[in-house]
Design a protein around this motif. Structure first.
Motif, PDB file in Angstrom:
ATOM      1  N   LYS A  77       7.753  -6.559  -0.586  1.00  9.69           N
ATOM      2  CA  LYS A  77       6.879  -6.031  -1.698  1.00  9.69           C
ATOM      3  C   LYS A  77       6.113  -6.696  -2.594  1.00  9.69           C
ATOM      4  O   LYS A  77       5.184  -6.485  -2.429  1.00  9.69           O
ATOM      5  N   GLN A 122       5.464   2.535   4.600  1.00 11.32           N
ATOM      6  CA  GLN A 122       5.256   1.653   3.858  1.00 11.32           C
ATOM      7  C   GLN A 122       3.666   1.559   3.380  1.00 11.32           C
ATOM      8  O   GLN A 122       2.972   1.969   1.620  1.00 11.32           O
ATOM      9  N   GLN A 125       2.364   4.785   3.377  1.00  9.71           N
ATOM     10  CA  GLN A 125       2.666   5.894   1.947  1.00  9.71           C
ATOM     11  C   GLN A 125       1.895   5.273   0.865  1.00  9.71           C
ATOM     12  O   GLN A 125       2.108   5.483  -0.020  1.00  9.71           O
ATOM     13  N   HIS A 127       2.553   2.289  -0.579  1.00 12.51           N
ATOM     14  CA  HIS A 127       4.102   1.850  -1.772  1.00 12.51           C
ATOM     15  C   HIS A 127       3.727   0.405  -1.111  1.00 12.51           C
ATOM     16  O   HIS A 127       3.871  -0.470  -2.569  1.00 12.51           O
TER      17      HIS A 127
END
Length: 227
Positions: A77, A122, A125, A127
């Motif tokens: 991330k 991910q 959504q 994220h």
């Protein structure tokens, strides 16, 4: 060995359906502004784009692959965020986002494993952005390809995207394009070494000419490619 070569051919193919053909990496503006006008200037542009890739996206790829190998998926991330934060033009951010999502969707469809389904969720959504370098590294990790193969595929993709666009924008023969590609690929080991010697905090996509051309392209009245 044969299986690895087959996978490199499949996912390194310039017609891989991830949307790369809709972008020009700034070459459209370079040609319209007269910066690129023959084989030599086109080669210089390709090499500049490869240098930019070696110092940014390729570094992120290496870090993402190593994070997968260490089972530190949460690091993906932050790597993904590092990539998008270094893209100056809106269209370069759009390019890496769209291609990354398309590649993840393709990966999940071919290999329905937990890793791709998790990363795709991910992205959906919001994220993560799901940048192309990180999504590509996830696929290469699953295919058990090494870092050098991954970098070669990435550099090849950068070069062929530009050359394919140039083929439709300027007077250049297929022979000239292939000669440029051959000359550029001979430099891949140097770009790979540069990538491996670049620390994550040194990752940078700064290339003034390409960034300015990307800005010019956004406001262009007539455009064939997105960038």
């Amino acid at each position: 060995m044969v299986l690895n070569i087959a996978r490199i051919l499949q996912f390194g193919d310039s017609v891989l359906p991830v949307g790369a053909f809709t972008f020009s990496c700034g070459i459209e503006s370079a040609i319209s502004c007269g910066i690129v006008y023959d084989r030599q200037t086109l080669k210089q542009y390709v090499c500049t784009a490869l240098l930019q890739a070696a110092k940014c996206d390729a570094v992120a790829q290496i870090q993402a692959m190593r994070a997968c190998r260490s089972n530190k998926l949460n690091e993906l991330k932050s790597i993904d965020n590092d990539v998008i934060s270094r893209k100056l033009s809106p269209e370069s951010r759009l390019m890496t986002q769209r291609m990354g999502k398309k590649l993840t969707e393709l990966s999940a469809a071919i290999y329905p494993v937990r890793l791709f389904n998790w990363w795709l969720e991910q992205i959906r959504q919001s994220h993560v952005i799901g940048t192309y370098p990180v999504s590509h590294a996830l696929l290469m990790h699953h295919l058990e390809l090494d870092e050098e193969a991954m970098l070669a595929m990435h550099f090849y993709g950068v070069a062929t995207t530009i050359l394919s666009a140039a083929q439709r924008l300027m007077r250049i023969t297929h022979l000239d394009s292939q000669k440029i590609l051959a000359e550029a690929t001979s430099l891949f080991p140097d770009y790979a070494e540069m990538t491996l010697n670049t620390r994550p905090e040194e990752m940078s996509s700064f290339s003034p000419v390409i960034d300015i051309l990307a800005a010019v392209h956004v406001d262009a009245h007539v455009r064939l490619f997105m960038n």
